[in-house]
Write an enzyme that holds these catalytic residues in place. Structure first.
Site, PDB file in Angstrom:
ATOM      1  N   CYS A  41       0.881  -1.168   0.000  1.00 40.10           N
ATOM      2  CA  CYS A  41       0.000   0.000   0.000  1.00 40.10           C
ATOM      3  C   CYS A  41       0.915   1.213   0.000  1.00 40.10           C
ATOM      4  O   CYS A  41       1.490   1.552   1.039  1.00 40.10           O
ATOM      5  CB  CYS A  41      -0.911   0.004   1.225  1.00 40.10           C
ATOM      6  SG  CYS A  41      -1.862   1.539   1.373  1.00 40.10           S
ATOM      7  N   CYS A  44      -0.619   4.313   2.275  1.00 36.55           N
ATOM      8  CA  CYS A  44      -0.654   4.250   3.745  1.00 36.55           C
ATOM      9  C   CYS A  44      -0.223   2.859   4.160  1.00 36.55           C
ATOM     10  O   CYS A  44       0.938   2.513   3.978  1.00 36.55           O
ATOM     11  CB  CYS A  44      -2.021   4.650   4.296  1.00 36.55           C
ATOM     12  SG  CYS A  44      -3.437   3.897   3.479  1.00 36.55           S
ATOM     13  N   SER A  45      -1.128   2.072   4.731  1.00 29.56           N
ATOM     14  CA  SER A  45      -0.728   0.728   5.154  1.00 29.56           C
ATOM     15  C   SER A  45      -1.910  -0.229   5.093  1.00 29.56           C
ATOM     16  O   SER A  45      -2.065  -1.080   5.958  1.00 29.56           O
ATOM     17  CB  SER A  45      -0.146   0.762   6.566  1.00 29.56           C
ATOM     18  OG  SER A  45      -1.087   1.336   7.456  1.00 29.56           O
ATOM     19  N   CYS A  46      -2.770  -0.107   4.063  1.00 31.67           N
ATOM     20  CA  CYS A  46      -3.923  -1.007   3.908  1.00 31.67           C
ATOM     21  C   CYS A  46      -3.449  -2.455   3.917  1.00 31.67           C
ATOM     22  O   CYS A  46      -2.488  -2.803   3.223  1.00 31.67           O
ATOM     23  CB  CYS A  46      -4.659  -0.707   2.607  1.00 31.67           C
ATOM     24  SG  CYS A  46      -5.370   0.952   2.574  1.00 31.67           S
TER      25      CYS A  46
END
Lengths: 94, 192
Positions: free
Chosen positions: B98, B101-103
């Site tokens: 991702c 962000c950090s999905c």
């Protein structure tokens, strides 16, 4: 406007972050780049409004394929990048 | 005031009370969500992978609708983003990142590993996926294509790795025991 698999598209070369506070889910590295629609993933609330607690319309989300070599000039031939993009960021190409 | 009654705990109680007063969430619902979050781990995804390796019907469901496939294994998916599953083949390898962000598919893999959120992984995975794979000790044959999946929006993505050779007579539980989180992100290959 619904896009079908195989449709060639160009991602809008737009930079809302230069105009003020915003929340966008379109990575900078594909803006203005050419890709191919792989499939329609469903309709989802527009994150650009959702992030600011505004009423958010449901928009079509697509998986779009890009050739990384055209972006960075260095990767391995045949590799690809697959990205979720909302329809309003995509311009149809012939 | 007990030594445990810290400012953080008082703040937490106040927020929980407010959520209940405003009818946003009951304490029971919050407790249920905490239990679901705590139970989520790579072992859940590994069970799904192992089932897909031994059951062609389940494999078809997993690839068509990851959310329903998770629910079929008893994994609670209510409130979780839709889950998509990417099938590795002898010709095509998937790597999930991702960049924005950090999905991460937390419902089936739990908390992401620390490096998944790092700027280094996020920047390099999309531009130099084979270099990242090499850092993890993963070297793919030249004729295997790499498809980097940048998880930018509403789906969460998990990789269905290739079943390793030499496991033909293994049962489902033993197969699940060798599937690691990195295999389902795509940085590593399953090894028996």
């Amino acid at each position: 406007m619904m896009l079908t698999p195989g449709q060639r598209v160009r991602v809008r070369d737009d930079w809302p972050e230069t105009r003020g506070p915003c929340h966008i889910r379109t990575p900078h590295y594909v803006r203005g780049r050419h890709g191919v629609v792989v499939r329609y993933l469903g309709d989802f609330a527009n994150p650009e409004d959702l992030a600011f607690a505004r009423p958010a319309a449901l928009l079509p989300l697509y998986h779009v394929r890009f050739d990384p070599h055209a972006i960075w000039r260095e990767p391995h031939a045949g590799d690809e990048v697959l990205i979720e993009l909302f329809g309003h960021w995509l311009e149809e190409e012939t | 005031m007990s030594v445990q009654d810290t400012a953080d705990e008082r703040l937490l109680r106040a927020v929980v009370d407010l959520l209940a007063q405003k009818a946003v969430a009951t304490p029971a619902e919050i407790a249920e969500r905490i239990a679901i979050t705590d139970a989520a781990s790579p072992a859940q995804g590994a069970r799904m992978v192992a089932r897909a390796w031994v059951d062609p019907e389940y494999r078809a469901l997993l690839l068509a609708d990851g959310t329903r496939a998770a629910e079929a294994m008893g994994i609670p998916m209510r409130g979780a983003p839709p889950l998509g599953v990417l099938e590795n083949t002898p010709e095509l390898h998937h790597l999930v990142v991702c960049t924005l962000c950090s999905c991460y598919p937390r419902a089936v893999l739990g908390y992401p590993p620390f490096w998944y959120k790092s700027a280094g992984y996020r920047a390099r995975a999309v531009r130099d996926p084979r270099g990242v794979l090499a850092d993890f000790g993963t070297v793919l044959p030249e004729d295997v294509r790499v498809r980097v999946v940048d998880s930018t929006a509403d789906f969460r993505w998990m990789v269905l790795p290739l079943r390793p050779a030499g496991t033909e007579d293994w049962d489902e539980a033993r197969l699940a025991s060798i599937v690691r989180e990195g295999d389902m992100i795509g940085v590593t290959l399953v090894s028996p």
